[in-house]
Each structure stands twice: as C-alpha cells, then as structure tokens.
Design a protein around this motif. Structure first.
Motif, short mmCIF file in Angstrom:
data_model
loop_
_atom_site.label_atom_id
_atom_site.label_comp_id
_atom_site.label_asym_id
_atom_site.label_seq_id
_atom_site.Cartn_x
_atom_site.Cartn_y
_atom_site.Cartn_z
N CYS A 143 48.38 114.01 125.38
CA CYS A 143 47.67 113.66 126.59
C CYS A 143 46.96 114.91 127.11
CB CYS A 143 48.66 113.12 127.62
SG CYS A 143 48.02 113.02 129.30
N CYS B 227 48.79 116.10 130.73
CA CYS B 227 50.14 116.69 130.79
C CYS B 227 50.48 117.45 129.52
CB CYS B 227 51.18 115.61 131.04
SG CYS B 227 51.39 114.48 129.65
N PRO C 149 55.16 112.61 132.37
CA PRO C 149 56.00 113.22 133.42
C PRO C 149 56.35 112.19 134.48
CG PRO C 149 54.12 114.61 132.93
CD PRO C 149 53.91 113.33 132.17
N HIS D 145 47.92 109.28 129.32
CA HIS D 145 48.94 108.45 129.92
C HIS D 145 48.35 107.79 131.14
CE1 HIS D 145 51.86 111.45 127.97
NE2 HIS D 145 52.12 110.27 127.40
N CYS E 113 49.22 109.70 134.19
CA CYS E 113 48.53 110.97 134.35
C CYS E 113 47.11 110.76 134.87
CB CYS E 113 48.49 111.72 133.01
SG CYS E 113 50.13 112.19 132.42
ZN ZN Z 1 49.94 112.69 130.25
#
Ligand code: ZN
Ligand code: ZN
Lengths: 99, 884
Positions: free
Chosen positions: A28, A31, A40, A61, A64
């Motif tokens: 990703c 992150c 996360p 994600h 994210c």
């Molecule tokens: Zn991510």
C-alpha cells in the motif's frame, strides 16, 4: 518396458496456497504494508483490510485511502484526482478457458 | 650453743610440722599442727620456707603419684578400648576423678591449714597456692596423657554414657500418657532412632527396655557395682543419700532426684543401678567443679553435645521435607540436652559430698551456665540444620511445594545464621550439576526452575537469592532450542481446563490470592507447568522489602519471559506450532479448530489480545478455506483425471502466518496440477479480486499403494513425496536427473526427498546404471503390511532428527544402566552414590562399558527417584519400597 509395478491411489490431497489481491502493487503506497496484509488499525487482512482501485490504477487499503481523502483529493502516488474504479480488473484467466 | 640448741629445736619443730603435714588422710581431716612447733618455725622466720617446702612436696606427689595413678586407671582403654566398653570408660573416668580429687583436696586442706596456722594471715602468697596447685595438676594431667590413649574420646564417652543415663531417667519419669498421640511429641533419646511420632504408635517398650538393661547391675558385667571398688560405690551411695535427704535444700537440681522407689532402693536400701550412676555422675561433676577442672572436660562436653545434636538433626530431619522439623529439634534440645546441662551445673553447685566436709577449698569454678549453653547450642542447631537444608536445597526444590515446611525451617535458620551466600553457592552448583545436563528434558528444567523461583521466594522475598542462583539456569534455558516451545506447549496443553485461565499478566495487585498456587500444596501433579506458571508471590510478602520487591512481584511467566526479553517469541512459537498443526501430516481436515480457539483464548489472557490477532486470522483462514472448498466443490462438475473429492485446499493469509516457503519451481504431478489449476480458476472467479499463490511443498497427502500385489494403506507423506510415487506409478524407472527436471527441483534435493521411499523399500536404486537411476521395488520386504507413518524428513528438522536419534541412543544406554542398578539394589539393599558408582565401574565393562562420571550417575539416579523407581533417603538409594 515392463509394466510398472506400482499403483498409487490418492485418498486425500491437502494442498496449501496463499491468497493475494489481483493488484499490480505489493504494498500500500500509504502505509507501506503489504496490500494482502493488515491495514493499520484493521482487525486482520482480507475482508478486514479491503483494497480499492483508483481509476489511475493505483491501489491502497480502503482504510488508508479513506483517511487520506479526508484532507486530500488526489492519488498519493500520481497526484491525479482520485476516483474509485468500480472494481478490480477482471482476473486474467476465465473459467471458460478450462479444457 | 644457744644457736645449736635453737637450731636443734627448729629442726625438731620443722620436722614435726612436716610430719603433721604429711599425715593427710583421705577423706581429709584438717591436720593438727603442734602450736609450739609452729611458733618455733615462725619465730625462726622459716614459715614461708616451710610452706614452700610442703607445697613442693605436694607438687611432686601430684607429678609422681597422683597423675600416674589417674592414667593408670585407663591402661586398659588404650588403643580404642574406651570406645569398645563405654560403661567401663564411664566408671574408670568416675573413679579416676574421684580418687585424684580426693587426694588433691586432702593436699589442699592440709596446705590451707598450714598456711592459715603458720602464716596466720601474714603470708604474701597465702591462699594463692591451692588454686595454683590445682591448675598445675590439671596441666600435668593433660601433658601426661599416655600415648595411645584418646583422652577426648574417653571424656566424650564419659559424657555420652552419662547423657544416656539422664535420658533413661527422663524416660522413666516421664508421665505416661494413655494415648500415644500426645500434645507434645514424645521423643526418645538414643542413637537417634526417635520415633517418627504423629500417627505412629509410640513404642512404649523402648525407653523402659533400655532403662531396664541399664538397671540390671552386673547382668552383663558392666554394672557400676561390678566395675567400681566397694569404696567408690559406698562413696557414691553416701553422696546419693546425702542428696536425697538434702534434696529440698537443692531444689534447683535439674535432675529431679526423687527418693521414691526406683528399682527398689526404698525397701532394701540398695539404690538401683541407674540411680547410682546418676549419683556418680553428679558427684563427678561436683568434684570436677570443686577442683576447678571444668575446663578439663568442657571441650569434650561441647564435642559431645554438638555430635549429639548433629546426629539427631541428620537422622530425624534429613530428606524429611514434609513437616516442620526445626522446632522439634529445638524441642529436643530443650527437653533432653538442656536439662542435663542444668543437672551438670547444679551438681557443680552441690555442697554435699563425701570427702568434702570441712574442706575449705576456694569457691568452685562453675561450668558455663546453662543459659550460655542454651544460646550456644541453639545457634549450633540453626547452623547445622541450615547447612543440612542448604545441602539438600536442590532436593527440596524438587519436592516443592510438598517441601514448604522445610523451606520455612530453613528461612528461620537463615535469620540466625545468615548463610545466604553459602546457600546460594551450593544451590547454584547443584543446579548446574544435576539439572543443567543434556539428559534432562527442557520441560523438566523449566519445571524445576519455576519451583526454584517459588521456593527461593519463601526463603528470601527480596529476590536477591534468586538473582544469584538463576543466571546459569536462564542462560542454559536460552541456549536450549525448545524452551519457548515447551513453555507454550505447557500453557496450551492445559488450556482445555477452563479453571486454569486465570489472569497471569494482568497488572496491578495480586489480590486474587488463590493465584498463590504454592499455598494449596499438593497440586503439583495435577497441573504441572501451567499451574506453576500461574503462581505469583503474595502481594503481602512482596511489600515487605520495598523496592527490591519489584523483582519478586512479577509472576513466574514474566520471569521466564524476561529470559527472552519479550513475549513475542512465545507468540511466534505458538504461531509456528499452530501452523505445523494445520499444515501437518494429519492435514487441515483433521484439525480441531474449536480446541485451538480455546488455546488462543488462554494465550490471549497471558499475552494480550493484540498479540494473538494473527493466530486468530490463521484459524479464520482455515474455516474460510473449508467454506470456500464446499462452495467451489459444489460449483465444479466431477471430471476425469482429477482428484475431485479427495482434494482440498487451505488458503492462507500470508502476512499472518510464519514465513512460508518460496517453492515456485516445484511441479506437482500433472493429475494434481490439473486439480490445482481448476481450483485456482474457480477461486479467482468466486473470490475476485483475490487470487491464489500455490505453496506446492506444503500440505499433506494420504495414499494407498500397491507393489507386487502387496497393498500398503494410508501412507501419509508430503506432496513432493507423493508426486515422486505418482511418477514412478507412471513409469517404473527414472533417472534421477530426468525426474529432477520433471519436478523442477535439483537432483540433490530430489534424492533427499526420495530417501523417504528408499528407506521403506518401495523404491530401489538400480545397480550398475550409467547415471543414478531408481525403480520401483520388485516386491516389498518383510514388513509389507507396515502402516508407515511417514514424516517429512527432507525440509528442515535435520537437527531435530539428529538429536532425537542421539536421545534414543542415550535412552537405550540408560535403560541398561537402570536395569543393572535395580538388580544391584535388589541384592544389596540401600547404597550410597559412591558405592553404586564404584560397583558399576567394577561390573560394567566390555561393550557395555560404564563411563559416566559420578555426577552423571547422580543425575540419573535422581531422575529415577523422580520417576518413583528409586528412593533416596539418608544419603542412600534403594528400590522404591519393595513393590509387594
Ligand atoms: Zn495501507
Ligand atoms: Zn494514482
């Protein structure tokens, strides 16, 4: 050649595989964790850390990018305006190809 | 003339006085000096000279007659005779002291009379001569001990016999209680064979018997009357009579000298043997005190007391960890030893005594008062007991928590003796010698380490002791590769029992006091390691020692975890174990997810929710795989040439599993590959946008195989091994290189995988082929129907396999040794370690050569003790109570 003296009957074959997203990226861009890993704050990978595609073909994600989009509107990688793609690109192989 | 006359008068007077002085009697009667003769000597200014001369006479009498006569009485006792006939030694000692003190007091009385009458209070050294003479005699005695005579032994024997008399007397006068189970444990003296009380019937006969034997005068020729001269006997009887009649005046007397009937003394006037001996002893003490010779015998007395205490402690307490013992020993001290010392002290004070009347000797030098003895001996008990328990600490730790009582005793000793350093050193050494050995399983090391933590906490709540001991154990555990595995295993092995799920690492108070597993005791067998892991020091204890207590406050698990610095290793170990279970030979299908979910819950309690998240994902992967498998199985129509129903797939979430192998190259047999790709397409379709990445080397296969008409069922192997067999089923013979190419692995790796089948005789190497070639065996060897439990011995695990083989070899060796030892013990009863070691060295030779060190043997024997095969008591190993 003599007929083979061995006959094998498989009663059970437990195979193992891992899954991954049909994405071009491994990690990703936000992150820097594996896309098929855990975002996360998420409880787990997979359904708990879904991945989304942008029309720019970058993926992140969902968690994210959502956080990102709270302050920005562009893709964190290519800086183009972020737009969700409706779904992932279709898998490269289809059922129909099977023999 | 006048001079000559006065000279003659002086001569006459001088001679008269000297003659009078020499006319001493025993018992002493003060000599009568002619007053005018004294006057002549005094006026001639020869008084001092005369006294000196007389003193010199006494001095030479002591040297030439008294001291030789004293030792003459022990002529028979040279070369160990005293040890052989203790009664005789006792009597001889009494007689010798009696005689020499009688003589000395006669001398002293005469000398004092002479001094008093001749010098009349004007002599410069008046009154100093007698004590000097007594001291002189004392030193002379010690200097002139005949060669070959062990004086110390003699004196110790004297005290020892007297102490036995005392105990017999106590036993006789102890109020008989009807039930044996009395409030105060009844203890017997003597040779340490104190009855182990509680619940045990006290042998009523014991003391009485001994007393009876002692009471039978001359029965075995060693009665007092037989061994002493009639003069001595009558002296003793007179003393006893005087004491009995003056008993009220000497109430302080430690030994209650009842005048009541004791062996019929009241009726016929003859005192019993025991009574006589007690009287003789008291008289002897009084005499020794009177001539200030207590120092002469005090050292042997102390020797005896210490020997008695040591023997008592060792025989009654060693290896007895189940009950408090220290108090019993101190009780024994105060009930048996101290009264005796009181008696000695009281005897020294006694003013009665034949041969003493009117002898104005200087006041006696008293022996050390009983209170001093009490302090000294109590300290000695603490030291001896502490040393014993320190030496036994390893065994105590092994017995924990059943050995709590022993630890509490030891803690009490430490408070008096501060032997902490000694104790730490000896436990440390014992741990290194007996625990930290290759032959001891890691689980055992852990278990014992935990018990060490708990045991030492009882001894020293500050944790300093533990700190000194634990370093080698921690280092060792860290070097053991399976420590983490064992810890985790023991946690989850017990996870099934829900009551074990109590919080361990929950911060804050230890208020849930039931967590003190040690308090209950006896729970060790039920839930070994896990129960121990839950133990934590009581908060109350921990608070005593302020900041240092922080160390102790942590529970056992966090102490173990601290060996590794983090809890992560434990979680990843569990993850690895979980992965092995899911992907192991039994296969995902047989996996009990519910059971594992419970394990995870119990680990969560210990390591926190977040740490176990990945493991939960692993379980979720499994259930999800089953669901997907069902869905896709229904979706796919059965098809020729595939595995269909026999085929299942576990799909892993990569990031939550232990590192998975990268086995892109490996090609599974085409039949299976078809199933794989079919499943892969179905999966991609159903689970889009997900796709599969095969881990072809993982998984498990179960198959039946038939060679030369013989069928072997349910062979479990890895996919690679199965692929090899499938290829050989297609083609009966393969060149290694060709097959390696076909399977996409290198030849060496393939050969390793094939060894699995070669070792079972399913495949054989073709002899004389140009290149390495294998073919299917023509027929199966003898063990055709063997149900081969195949294990994957090609990836990893080489070390484990090696060490397992070593361990097996060791076990075999130990088995031989064990059998031999138990044979030996059957024939010879209990033996100490060194004897066993020597015998093994002597008897085991040749192919079964015995080459272990004594320490190794010790470890083995202790293991057998732990396994309840042997017993260890009083330094000797024996077979476990003859399993009848
Ligand atoms: Zn991510
Ligand atoms: Zn982009």
């Amino acid at each position: 050649m003599a007929p083979p003296g061995l006959k094998v009957t498989v009663k059970r074959w437990s195979a193992v595989a891992s899954w991954t997203w049909t994405a071009d990226d491994d990690v990703c861009g936000i992150c820097h964790m594996a896309l098929d890993g855990c975002a996360p704050g998420a409880a787990g990978p997979g359904d708990d850390s879904p991945v989304v595609w942008g029309k720019c073909a970058h993926n992140f994600h969902l968690l994210c990018i959502s956080t990102w989009l709270q302050s920005k509107t562009s893709c964190p990688i290519c800086r183009r305006n972020w737009e969700f793609a409706p779904s992932a690109p279709p898998p490269s192989a289809t059922l129909a190809e099977d023999g | 003339m006048a001079t000559a006359a006065s000279e003659a008068a002086l001569d006459a007077s001088w001679n008269a006085v000297v003659a009078a002085f020499a006319r001493r009697t025993v018992p002493p009667t003060p000599p009568r000096f002619d007053a005018s003769a004294l006057g002549v000597v005094r006026s001639a200014g020869a008084a001092e000279l005369l006294v000196e001369l007389c003193t010199e006479q006494v001095r030479s009498d002591i040297a030439e007659r008294l001291v030789p006569a004293f030792w003459q009485k022990f002529e028979w006792a040279r070369a160990g005779g005293a040890a052989r006939s203790p009664r005789r030694a006792q009597c001889a000692f009494f007689a010798a002291v009696h005689d020499i003190v009688g003589e000395l007091s006669a001398h002293a009385a005469a000398l004092l009379a002479l001094e008093g009458q001749l010098l009349g209070g004007s002599g410069a050294r008046e009154g100093a001569r007698v004590p000097q003479l007594l001291l002189h005699a004392h030193s002379l005695l010690l200097v002139r001990v005949p060669p070959g005579l062990d004086y110390t032994l003699l004196a110790v024997t004297f005290w020892d016999q007297s102490f036995r008399d005392h105990c017999a007397h106590l036993a006789r006068h102890r109020p008989r209680r009807a039930p044996a189970r009395a409030a105060e444990p009844c203890e017997r003296d003597s040779d340490g064979e104190e009855s182990e009380s509680e619940g045990e019937e006290e042998e009523e006969g014991g003391d009485g018997e001994e007393a009876a034997v002692m009471d039978a005068p001359g029965a075995s020729g060693d009665g007092l009357r037989a061994l002493l001269t009639p003069a001595h006997v009558s002296s003793v009887e007179a003393f006893a009579f005087a004491r009995a009649s003056g008993a009220s005046a000497h109430a302080a007397d430690g030994v209650p000298m009842e005048v009541e009937d004791e062996g019929g003394s009241g009726r016929d006037g003859r005192r019993s043997e025991l009574e006589l001996r007690l009287a003789a002893f008291s008289l002897c003490c009084a005499q020794l005190a009177r001539v200030r010779w207590t120092a002469f015998v005090e050292e042997p007395l102390q020797l005896l007391l210490c020997a008695r205490l040591r023997a008592h402690i060792h025989t009654t307490c060693s290896a007895q960890f189940g009950r408090r013992q220290l108090e019993r020993v101190l009780g024994w001290l105060s009930r048996q030893l101290l009264p005796w010392l009181d008696a000695i002290s009281a005897a020294a004070d006694a003013r009665v005594g034949v041969g003493w009347a009117g002898a104005p000797l200087p006041p006696p030098r008293r022996p050390a008062p009983p209170s001093v003895w009490a302090v000294r001996l109590t300290q000695f008990v603490h030291e001896t007991f502490g040393s014993l328990r320190s030496a036994e600490l390893f065994d105590i730790v092994c017995d924990f928590p059943d050995s709590r009582a022993a630890l509490l005793d030891l803690a009490l000793c430490l408070r008096h003796t501060h032997q902490h350093a000694q104790l730490a050193a000896s436990l440390r050494a014992a741990l290194e010698n007996r625990l930290l050995r290759p032959g001891v399983a890691t689980a055992q090391v852990l278990q014992l380490y935990i018990q060490t933590i708990q045991a030492l906490h009882l001894l020293d709540p500050t944790g300093l002791l533990l700190q000194r001991v634990s370093a080698p154990v921690c280092d060792y555990l860290q070097r053991r590769t399976d420590t983490v595995h064992q810890i985790v295993k023991s946690i989850i092995d017990n996870a099934a029992a829900p009551e074990l799920g109590a919080p361990l690492l929950a911060d804050g108070d230890g208020a849930d006091s039931d967590a003190d597993g040690s308090a209950g005791g006896g729970g060790r067998a039920a839930a070994p390691l896990d129960a121990a892991l839950r133990w934590r020091p009581l908060a109350a204890d921990a608070d005593i020692a302020g900041s240092a207590a922080a160390r102790a406050r942590g529970d056992v698990l966090s102490m173990l975890v601290s060996i590794y610095g983090s809890r992560e290793v434990f979680v990843s170990e569990y993850r690895a174990m979980l992965a092995d279970k899911i992907l192991g030979p039994a296969g995902a299908r047989a996996f009990d997810a519910d059971h594992e979910r419970k394990n995870i819950e119990s680990l969560k309690v210990r390591f926190g929710e977040a740490a176990l998240q990945q493991c939960e994902v692993m379980l979720r992967d499994l259930t999800e795989s089953r669901r997907v498998g069902r869905v896709l199985g229904e979706a796919a129509a059965p098809r020729e040439g595939t595995l269909d129903g026999a085929f299942n797939v576990t799909v892993l979430s990569r990031s939550c599993w232990p590192a998975l192998p990268d086995d892109e190259g490996l090609a599974i047999h085409p039949t299976v590959e078809r199933s794989l790709s079919r499943f892969e397409r179905l999966y991609a379709h159903h689970k889009s946008p997900r796709k599969l990445v095969w881990k072809r080397s993982l998984g498990a296969v179960k198959l039946d195989l038939e060679i030369g008409g013989v069928t072997v069922c349910d062979v479990v192997c890895t996919p690679a091994q199965a692929t090899i067999l499938l290829h050989f089923a297609d083609e009966g013979r393969w060149a290694l290189r060709q097959l390696a190419e076909k399977m996409g692995v290198d030849a060496t790796a393939l050969r390793r995988k094939m060894s699995h089948w070669l070792s079972r005789g399913y495949l054989v190497e073709v002899e004389g082929a140009a290149e390495a070639t294998f073919e299917v065996a023509a027929h199966l060897g003898g063990g055709g129907q063997e149900l081969a439990q195949a294990h994957d011995d090609d990836d990893g695990g080489g070390d484990a396999a090696g060490s397992a083989a070593d361990a097996l070899e060791r076990e075999k060796e130990t088995g031989v040794l064990t059998a031999f030892i138990s044979n030996m013990l059957t024939n010879l009863g209990a033996l100490p370690l060194s004897r066993i070691h020597t015998m093994l060295k002597m008897f085991l030779s040749g192919t079964r050569k015995y080459d272990q060190s004594e320490a190794q043997l010790d470890a083995l024997l202790m293991r057998l003790v732990e396994e309840d095969k042997l017993e260890f008591a009083a330094g000797k190993f024996s077979l476990k109570a003859a399993q009848t």
